[in-house]
Every structure is written in C-alpha cells, then in structure tokens.
Motif scaffolding. Structure first.
Motif, PDB file in Angstrom:
ATOM      1  N   SER A 220      57.835   3.935  46.556  1.00  0.00           N
ATOM      2  CA  SER A 220      56.824   4.493  47.444  1.00  0.00           C
ATOM      3  C   SER A 220      55.438   4.079  46.985  1.00  0.00           C
ATOM      4  N   ARG A 221      54.510   4.052  47.933  1.00  0.00           N
ATOM      5  CA  ARG A 221      53.149   3.664  47.592  1.00  0.00           C
ATOM      6  C   ARG A 221      52.478   4.707  46.712  1.00  0.00           C
ATOM      7  N   HIS A 222      52.761   5.977  46.979  1.00  0.00           N
ATOM      8  CA  HIS A 222      52.179   7.075  46.217  1.00  0.00           C
ATOM      9  C   HIS A 222      53.300   7.906  45.604  1.00  0.00           C
ATOM     10  N   PRO A 223      53.073   8.434  44.408  1.00  0.00           N
ATOM     11  CA  PRO A 223      54.130   9.258  43.797  1.00  0.00           C
ATOM     12  C   PRO A 223      54.304  10.624  44.457  1.00  0.00           C
ATOM     13  N   LYS A 224      53.240  11.148  45.103  1.00  0.00           N
ATOM     14  CA  LYS A 224      53.323  12.478  45.694  1.00  0.00           C
ATOM     15  C   LYS A 224      53.000  12.407  47.185  1.00  0.00           C
ATOM     16  N   ARG A 225      53.597  13.330  47.946  1.00  0.00           N
ATOM     17  CA  ARG A 225      53.385  13.326  49.385  1.00  0.00           C
ATOM     18  C   ARG A 225      51.962  13.717  49.744  1.00  0.00           C
ATOM     19  N   TYR A 226      51.321  14.576  48.947  1.00  0.00           N
ATOM     20  CA  TYR A 226      49.955  14.949  49.288  1.00  0.00           C
ATOM     21  C   TYR A 226      49.028  13.731  49.258  1.00  0.00           C
ATOM     22  N   GLN A 227      49.383  12.699  48.462  1.00  0.00           N
ATOM     23  CA  GLN A 227      48.586  11.479  48.456  1.00  0.00           C
ATOM     24  C   GLN A 227      48.815  10.676  49.734  1.00  0.00           C
ATOM     25  N   ASP A 228      50.047  10.710  50.252  1.00  0.00           N
ATOM     26  CA  ASP A 228      50.293  10.096  51.561  1.00  0.00           C
ATOM     27  C   ASP A 228      49.441  10.771  52.632  1.00  0.00           C
ATOM     28  N   ILE A 229      49.392  12.091  52.564  1.00  0.00           N
ATOM     29  CA  ILE A 229      48.632  12.847  53.566  1.00  0.00           C
ATOM     30  C   ILE A 229      47.143  12.558  53.444  1.00  0.00           C
ATOM     31  N   GLU A 230      46.632  12.412  52.218  1.00  0.00           N
ATOM     32  CA  GLU A 230      45.227  12.077  52.047  1.00  0.00           C
ATOM     33  C   GLU A 230      44.898  10.731  52.677  1.00  0.00           C
ATOM     34  N   GLU A 231      45.827   9.765  52.570  1.00  0.00           N
ATOM     35  CA  GLU A 231      45.594   8.461  53.194  1.00  0.00           C
ATOM     36  C   GLU A 231      45.574   8.586  54.712  1.00  0.00           C
ATOM     37  N   LEU A 232      46.439   9.424  55.262  1.00  0.00           N
ATOM     38  CA  LEU A 232      46.432   9.643  56.705  1.00  0.00           C
ATOM     39  C   LEU A 232      45.119  10.276  57.165  1.00  0.00           C
ATOM     40  N   VAL A 233      44.640  11.266  56.414  1.00  0.00           N
ATOM     41  CA  VAL A 233      43.381  11.936  56.765  1.00  0.00           C
ATOM     42  C   VAL A 233      42.220  10.951  56.666  1.00  0.00           C
ATOM     43  N   ASP A 234      42.210  10.118  55.625  1.00  0.00           N
ATOM     44  CA  ASP A 234      41.152   9.112  55.487  1.00  0.00           C
ATOM     45  C   ASP A 234      41.178   8.115  56.642  1.00  0.00           C
ATOM     46  N   ALA A 235      42.348   7.894  57.225  1.00  0.00           N
ATOM     47  CA  ALA A 235      42.462   6.974  58.353  1.00  0.00           C
ATOM     48  C   ALA A 235      42.045   7.619  59.672  1.00  0.00           C
ATOM     49  N   GLY A 236      41.627   8.882  59.663  1.00  0.00           N
ATOM     50  CA  GLY A 236      41.161   9.550  60.871  1.00  0.00           C
ATOM     51  C   GLY A 236      42.230  10.292  61.639  1.00  0.00           C
ATOM     52  N   ILE A 237      43.363  10.563  61.013  1.00  0.00           N
ATOM     53  CA  ILE A 237      44.471  11.267  61.679  1.00  0.00           C
ATOM     54  C   ILE A 237      44.483  12.723  61.220  1.00  0.00           C
ATOM     55  N   ASP A 238      44.583  13.652  62.199  1.00  0.00           N
ATOM     56  CA  ASP A 238      44.729  15.066  61.858  1.00  0.00           C
ATOM     57  C   ASP A 238      46.153  15.310  61.360  1.00  0.00           C
ATOM     58  N   VAL A 239      46.276  16.050  60.260  1.00  0.00           N
ATOM     59  CA  VAL A 239      47.578  16.279  59.645  1.00  0.00           C
ATOM     60  C   VAL A 239      47.829  17.778  59.542  1.00  0.00           C
ATOM     61  N   TRP A 240      49.047  18.186  59.938  1.00  0.00           N
ATOM     62  CA  TRP A 240      49.527  19.544  59.704  1.00  0.00           C
ATOM     63  C   TRP A 240      50.599  19.466  58.627  1.00  0.00           C
ATOM     64  N   THR A 241      50.532  20.365  57.673  1.00  0.00           N
ATOM     65  CA  THR A 241      51.524  20.367  56.602  1.00  0.00           C
ATOM     66  C   THR A 241      51.762  21.799  56.150  1.00  0.00           C
ATOM     67  N   ALA A 242      52.778  21.984  55.316  1.00  0.00           N
ATOM     68  CA  ALA A 242      53.160  23.325  54.861  1.00  0.00           C
ATOM     69  C   ALA A 242      53.227  23.353  53.344  1.00  0.00           C
ATOM     70  N   LEU A 243      52.917  24.524  52.786  1.00  0.00           N
ATOM     71  CA  LEU A 243      52.872  24.670  51.326  1.00  0.00           C
ATOM     72  C   LEU A 243      53.222  26.095  50.948  1.00  0.00           C
ATOM     73  N   ASN A 244      54.021  26.265  49.893  1.00  0.00           N
ATOM     74  CA  ASN A 244      54.262  27.577  49.299  1.00  0.00           C
ATOM     75  C   ASN A 244      53.273  27.802  48.160  1.00  0.00           C
ATOM     76  N   ILE A 245      52.860  29.027  47.971  1.00  0.00           N
ATOM     77  CA  ILE A 245      51.796  29.338  47.032  1.00  0.00           C
ATOM     78  C   ILE A 245      52.145  28.969  45.605  1.00  0.00           C
ATOM     79  N   GLN A 246      53.434  28.972  45.246  1.00  0.00           N
ATOM     80  CA  GLN A 246      53.807  28.700  43.860  1.00  0.00           C
ATOM     81  C   GLN A 246      53.576  27.245  43.459  1.00  0.00           C
TER      82      GLN A 246
END
Length: 894
Positions: free
Chosen positions: A123-149
């Motif tokens: 994979s290009r990035h080790p973590k999915r949040y880095q994939d999402i950051e690249e999408l946001v930088d490209a001008g795409i709105d992203v919805w994602t989910a996270l547990n507090i822990q």
C-alpha cells in the motif's frame, strides 16, 4: 518561560485566519465518532448517504465493513460501490481500499469506513487515515467512522479500563483537523442487548465480547470519553470561530479560567485554588501577570517569587502568559475576551487606611468594568513581619547615603551659583537653579535623591534668597505660596526624571542581555559539533553569571563531563550523583534544591522536544541567582538544548547517509554479481553439457567454438574475481606499490598482447615515443591499469581501433588510451571513476562490474600519478583516459 503577549489590538487571530485559509481547496472530513463497535456509526453514515443520493449528490462508497449485519448491508443498495484492491497477506487474499481508483473517480463525497485501520500489502500508506488525508487534499469530502479507543492519547486509559491493549491507533491531530465530528451514541445497556441478539458480532464472538470488553462499566466509561472528546472538539471549533471573526467573548459554552497573579506570596495560594477549581470544572486555565515596562526596577525577591509561581502553574497544567502594559484592568479584560474566559480568579488583599480612600484595588476595578465574566476572589493574610520588612525596603532604599550626598551637593552648588549671580544682578527667578539641582539629583541618584533635593532646595531658597534673608521666616504671603508650588513642581519633575532614568537603565540592561543572547545564538547557529556547542555554552554562562559552569552529556549508559569553564573545574562524587538525578528525573538537583543540596553546584536538565539531551551545572554555593540572571540562564539552556539536539540529529543524518551509501554499494555489488557471475557460468555450463552429450560426434568447428566460449567466459570470471580482490585490497588499505624503475614500452606491449588474447576481434594500435624515459612505479600495477583501460575501451569503444600512446611531457611520462565510441556525457565525466558506476549500452557487450576504472585510479594514485578522463577525444567523439607519472630521471634530479 511564559509567553509574552504584547499585541493588545482587537482583531482576528492571524493563526486562526491562516488555518482557515489553508482549508481552501481541500475537501471536508466528517468523522462519525462512537464509544464502541456496534453503536451504529456505519449505519448512520449509510443512512445519510442514501438521503443525499436521493437529492442527487455525487456520493460513492469507497469501503464499508458491514461485519455481517444484514440491516447495514441493505443500506448499500442503490449506492455506487468502488471495487476493492486485492492484496496477498499471510497466505490469504485480502480486499483493501483502492486509493488510486477513488482519486481517479474523484466524487464529491466518498465513504471510507474504519479510520484507524492498518493497510496490508504493497500500500502507498501504512494507515488508512493517511489515505483519507490524501483524498481530502485532493478536494474530496470524506465520511469515515472511528471508535474513541483508537485515539492515541486515550489508548492507555482505554487499556486500563477494558484490560486489553489497543493496537490500532491514530494521532489526535487527525480528529482535531476534522471539519465535523458527529457523535453516534447508544446507551450501554441497549448496546449489550444488541450484542446478545447477534446484531454486532456472530454468536461465538458476541459471547466472548460480553464476557471481556462489552461490560456495563467499560461501556459507560468509554461513552463518557466519547462525549467529553466530542464536546472538546466542538468547543475548539467555537473558539476558532470567535478568533477568525474577532468576536469578543465570552460565550459560556464551556468554562475557561483566567488567573491573575503578581509578585507576592498570595499568588501561590491563588494558583493552587485555581487548579482545584479548574479540575472540578474540567476547564482550561491561563495564568497571567501584567507587568510594567520598567519591571526590572522592582524588588528582585518579589520577581523571583513571581517566577516561582509561574513554574508552579505550569507544573499544575496551566498555560502561562506575561503581558506588558500600564492599564492592568484593560489588559486583563482584553485577554479574557480574546481567550473566551468565563471566570477570572484573582487574589484580594485588604488595603489599610488611608490607602483605601484614594486607590481602588485591582479586584474592585475589575468588578466595575467587567461584563459577563464571573470573578473569584482568593483571600489571604500577609504576615506583618514580611510587610514591615518590605516597607522598610521601600522607605530606606539601598544607596541612601549616596543619594543624600548627591542631593546635598547639587543643592549646595546651586546655592553658591545663586549667591555669586546676585553679586552682579538681581534675578526674580533664581529658584530655577534649584529646579536644575533636583533634576540632576533624579538623573544621577534616583527618585529618593530628587525628593531630598527638593526639600533641601526649599530650605536653602528660603534661607538665602527670600526676605528676610538668613532666616527661615517668610515676610510675604505670596512667597509662601510660591515656595509650596516650587516644592510640588520640583518633586514632580524629579519623579519624572527618575522614572526616565530607571526606564533607560532597564532598556540598556535589556539591550545588553538581548545582544548577548543574539551573539550566542549566532555562534550556535554556525556550530554543528556537540562539543563546540557545549564549549560555547559554558563560556557564555561563565561570562553572564560569573560562575563556574559545566556541561554533561550521556555516554555509554551514563553521563560524562564534556565541557567546563574554567577548564580545570572538577566534579566530586556527590556532584555527579546530583547530575545523574537531574538527568534521570528531569528536574533540578544540587545546591538550593530539595535533592542533594550539599553539592556546591546546581544541576539542571537540558530539555529538548526529544527529551533530556544533557545536564548543565553552575556553581551556586548558597548564593542564589538574581532574577535577571535566572532568565538569562533559562534562555541559554533552551538554546543549548536545541543546538545539542540539532548536532545529534545532524550526526545521525550523516550516519544514515553513510549506511544508505553502503546499502547502495552492496546493492550494486549484488547486482553485478548476479549478472557477471551468472552469465559466464551459464555459458560455461551450457558448453560443457553440449560437449558431454555430443561427445566424439561433435563437429570440429563446433567443438572449437565451445572450447573458445569456455576459455573466454573463464577469462571473464578471472577478471571479475581479480577486480573484486583488488577492490578489497584498496578498501582495506593494503596496497603497497613498489617504486622500481619501470620500462613503460615493455609494460604497454605486455598489456596489449594480453588484451589481444582476450579480445581477438579488437584492433589495438600503439605509439611509443622514441627515447621515452623510464618511470618510478610498480610494473604489475601499471599493467593491470592498462588492461582495465583496454577492457573498458573494448566494451564502450564501438568497432573502431583502440589507440595507446606513450610520450614524455616535461618531467612526466604520459600514457593514454583512446577509443572512438560514443563518448561520455559531460555530466558523467566526474563520476566515471566512482565505484559501481556503469553507463551506456555497449552493442552486445556486458556493462561490467563498474570497478575497473575505480581500481585503475587507486593504483595510479598509489604509484604517485594522476588519471583523467576526457570526452570527446577525436573528431567530436570517443573517450581518452590519460595517466601522468613522474619520470625516473626527474626524481633523480630532484
């Protein structure tokens, strides 16, 4: 050190505006936050996606994990789902989010589940949040989910609550950068019921989850963490909005405390009370002190008390500020509005009569002008002894005798001048001489001297110049009025002159300290070695504090003395124990501290963003630093810690560069081995198999060709192994070139004959000048160099003949090997002698190991010669490699 806030203007916060501007052109990140799995985060995302899809929004599903939940899977119907990327991991085929496909599709909104997921495979990035950051930088709105822990800052708390470690974690900054945080909440009891009904996990997994993680206490605690974290994020967004729009608070959505302190013992109680109040309200708090521009003229012990109070506040978790201003109330209220403070905590002292008749206290002044902010008063009682001591200091300042002497001298001089003038002319404004005496006393000795000079002037003027003279009687009433007016004017002028003197003195001291720190920082900026940094630091400390100074750095699991000024300064066993304590515990130790106070040195840790990088010690011997010395020391230590950390990082960078270079060489060597060993061995093996299978039936010509191939490839292997051995000798430094007389013509002839044997299809032309002198060197090494050059020319010289020239130029013997191939690019000329450098595409010939020219240069330099590559050589093509050696006759003549 506390932050100095010097900008009282009411305007939008620059940092907030900059953060807002940086979001331009970026997509928006929306995080659906939950306390635990199963609360409905993915379900909520898909429900919202279906609504937007019905409204015509361009929304796609990048990745959604349904975990076998049928009601969640049903919500995917009608939505565009991007295909997943297949990756191999642990003998299984996994399906991961396809980032490139999402970027190519470039929807307006994309749903990517499980923000904290770790990517598998290539994979290009080790973590999915880095994939999402690249999408946001490209001008795409992203919805994602996270547990507090999964938040990094809460992982240890969650591990303590649930009893299991959290493996998937993301930095808190990811959530802080989210444009919107939506809390998906579900009561713990209802979540447990859903789990038992099989709506969260499969039955076997659900039973284990209920017994371990999904317990009522665990879920309640996680729910509280999620609620608090969401509230904090929303509150941060509100504060950003206030700062971006220059809206004055407070908006009491959450509590914020502003704690006002000063240089007095009550301030410590104020800070401790505010800490308990902030803890009970779960509120942020800021500790502030408003200081005048001439604060250095204040009592040094009081300023030390203020600094200690600031340190206590920082230890208790407060943010600290220092504000320079004259209107204390206005500065406090401006800061409160700017930071959205909802409560002000301040100490209240009782003013004794008659001061309370003429001056309102700071809390009273705040209460009159504040609006919408609560005020907490912390009361305390100051010991009478301390108050009496302070009053005595104010009434009897240091240098009293000098002040009185200067006041008396200036007034006496003014009186003598006035009496001399009256011998020649009668003046009505002779009193101006005494005003001049008051101003001079103020400038040279301060306010107390000016006040004394004013009183002396009134007495002298009355006695010598007001009728009747030589008495203290005043005959005319208007003279009495004039006398009191003169006294008031003199006192006022003296006070102003004294204040200007103190401010000028303060400005000079600050300029001197600033210049010293500037010079020190410039010296450090040009220093990359840690030892140089430490020596610069100890010399600066010694010149600033006038005390012995030492610097210690970690070494072999302990700390060792690395610099000291004076250089003969030594540390005893007890000193080293105190230094180790400061390094390990990250706190001051030694003299005037609570740890090992018998040591004459006080040791302080050098703190950098990476932790403790060393320890500084200075000779204390029960003589504490003054407040200005304390601040100068803090600045020196901060800069030294940064410089030491920078030197360490620079050294690590060089080590890593060397390791990368070594890895590069090893990779090149392995590449060369894989090609230059495998190819000849394969050729030899094939020839041997053919000879064995055909046996006596092999045609004579074919047999000769196979034997010739074996011979040629064996020669290639021999040359390759010889190069490796020669390179090993060079790097080990075991080359011992002989200094014999060498017949150049004979060496050239032998090298050419050897080359003709190995390269029978190549034409070699030689040209040796008549009367060519011998040279001093090693004939074997020279022959190897010539053969390497001929081998190189054979590979890259095309089909034209290769020329070898030998001639004399002055006191040097020059040998050159010239080919007429494509030549070498100008940018590559300086690299042709580097290890493993291989360039070009010879027709049907191997590129070689890239060691031949490197070995040649080392051999030539070992014999005291020089080697150089030139291109083009002849007719705008080809390459010439020339060598120059001292002639044997020239060495004898020298």
């Amino acid at each position: 050190m506390p932050e100095i806030d010097r900008d009282p203007a009411s305007r939008p916060d620059p940092d907030a505006l900059l953060a807002l501007a940086e979001k331009g052109g970026r997509g928006k990140l929306t995080v659906f936050l939950g306390a635990a799995p199963g609360v409905g985060k993915t379900y909520a995302m898909l429900m919202r996606a279906q609504r937007l899809k019905e409204e015509g929004a361009d929304i796609v599903i990048g990745l959604v994990e349904t975990h076998g939940r049928s009601e969640t899977a049903a919500l995917l119907e009608g939505l565009e789902v991007l295909p997943r990327r297949e990756v191999a991991h642990g003998g299984r085929t996994l399906h991961e989010f396809d980032l490139d496909a999402a970027l190519a599709r470039h929807p307006r909104i994309i749903v990517v589940d499980e923000l904290a997921h770790t990517n598998f495979g290539e994979s290009r990035h080790p973590k999915r949040y880095q994939d999402i950051e690249e999408l946001v930088d490209a001008g795409i709105d992203v919805w994602t989910a996270l547990n507090i822990q999964h938040l990094e800052s809460l992982s240890d708390i969650v591990a303590q609550i649930a009893g299991v470690p959290v493996r998937e974690r993301i930095p808190d900054t990811v959530l802080n950068r989210a444009d919107e945080v939506l809390l998906v909440d579900l009561p713990p009891a209802e979540l447990i019921d859903r789990l038992k009904e099989g709506k969260v996990y499969l039955p076997d997994s659900a039973k284990r989850a209920v017994d371990n993680f999904f317990r009522l206490g665990n879920l309640t605690a996680l729910r509280e963490l999620a609620l608090r974290r969401t509230a904090d994020r929303v509150d941060d967004q509100m504060v950003d909005y206030l700062k971006q729009n220059a809206i004055e608070g407070p908006w009491p959505a959450s509590e914020r405390l502003l704690v006002c302190i000063g240089p007095d013992p009550l301030s410590e109680k104020v800070v401790r009370t505010a800490s308990r109040l902030a803890s009970g309200l779960n509120a942020d708090w800021i500790v502030v002190s408003v200081e005048r521009a001439d604060r250095e003229a204040a009592d040094g012990e009081a300023m030390r008390q203020l600094d200690e109070t600031f340190r206590l506040a920082e230890q208790l978790g407060a943010e600290t500020r220092r504000i320079i201003g004259s209107d204390f109330v206005e500065e406090i209220l401006k800061l409160a509005r700017r930071e959205n403070a909802t409560q002000i905590v301040i100490g209240a002292r009782r003013h004794r009569f008659p001061l309370n008749l003429f001056r309102a206290s700071l809390p009273d002044a705040l209460a009159k002008r504040v609006s919408g902010i609560g005020i907490h008063l912390v009361t305390g009682k100051i010991e009478p002894v301390a108050r009496t001591r302070r009053r005595s200091k104010q009434l009897l300042p240091e240098g009293l005798e000098r002040a009185l002497a200067i006041a008396g001298g200036t007034v006496g001089l003014a009186t003598v001048l006035g009496l001399l003038i009256e011998q020649f002319i009668i003046l009505q404004n002779i009193s101006l001489l005494y005003l001049l005496a008051v101003l001079a006393s103020a400038v040279y000795a301060g306010y107390f001297a000016a006040l004394a000079a004013a009183l002396f002037s009134v007495v002298a003027y009355n006695f010598f110049f007001i009728e009747p003279v030589n008495t203290f009687t005043v005959a005319e009433p208007h003279e009495v009025f004039a006398l009191f007016v003169f006294l008031a004017a003199a006192a006022l002028a003296g006070g102003l002159a004294s204040r200007i003197r103190e401010q000028a003195k303060t400005a000079r001291n600050r300029a001197t300290a600033t210049q010293a720190l500037y010079d020190f920082s410039r010296k450090l900026s040009g220093t990359a070695n840690a030892d140089d940094v430490l020596w610069a630091a100890v010399t600066q400390m010694q010149s600033t504090l006038r005390r012995n100074a030492v610097m210690l750095l970690p070494e072999d699991g302990d700390i060792a003395l690395r610099a000291a000024w004076p250089p003969d300064t030594e540390l005893t066993v007890s000193d080293m124990i105190a230094a180790r304590w400061a390094f390990e515990k990250k706190e001051a130790a030694g003299n005037d501290t609570g740890t090992l106070p018998n040591s004459p040195f006080q040791f302080r840790p050098l703190m950098s963003p990476q932790g403790v990088v060393g320890v500084c010690g200075f000779l204390q011997e029960d003589s504490p630093l003054e407040i200005n010395e304390e601040r100068a020391l803090a600045a020196i230590l901060d800069q030294t810690a940064i410089a030491v950390d920078r030197a360490r990082l620079s050294r690590e960078s060089l080590d890593q560069a060397a390791q990368l270079e070594g890895e590069k060489f090893r990779a090149a060597l392995l590449s060369s081995l894989s090609h230059d060993l495998t190819t000849p061995l394969a050729t030899i093996g094939s020839a041997v198999i053919s000879l064995r299978q055909l046996g006596e039936g092999t045609p004579k010509d074919a047999r000769e060709d196979l034997l010739k191939s074996i011979e040629e490839e064996s020669g290639r292997l021999t040359r390759f192994v010889t190069n490796l051995l020669d390179m090993n000798r060079i790097e080990a430094g075991t080359i011992n070139a002989r200094r014999d007389r060498v017949d150049v013509a004979e060496v050239v002839h032998d090298a050419v004959e050897r080359a003709r044997k190995y390269f029978p299809g190549r034409v070699f032309e030689t040209s040796i000048a008549l009367g060519l002198p011998a040279m001093r060197g090693d004939g074997v090494l020279l022959g190897q160099v010539l053969f390497n050059l001929l081998d190189n020319a054979n590979r890259f010289g095309g089909d034209e003949p290769v020329s070898i020239y030998a001639r004399r130029e002055g006191d040097e013997v020059v040998l050159s090997v010239t080919d007429l191939g494509k030549g070498i690019a100008p940018a590559d000329l300086e690299h042709v002698f580097d290890k493993f450098f291989r360039k070009g595409k010879p027709d049907g010939r191997s590129l070689g190991t890239g060691l031949g020219l490197t070995i040649s240069r080392s051999f030539v330099e070992a014999m005291g010669g020089r080697i150089k590559a030139e291109s083009p050589a002849l007719r705008r093509r080809g390459t010439r490699i020339s060598m120059r050696f001292p002639a044997a006759e020239a060495e004898l003549s020298n």
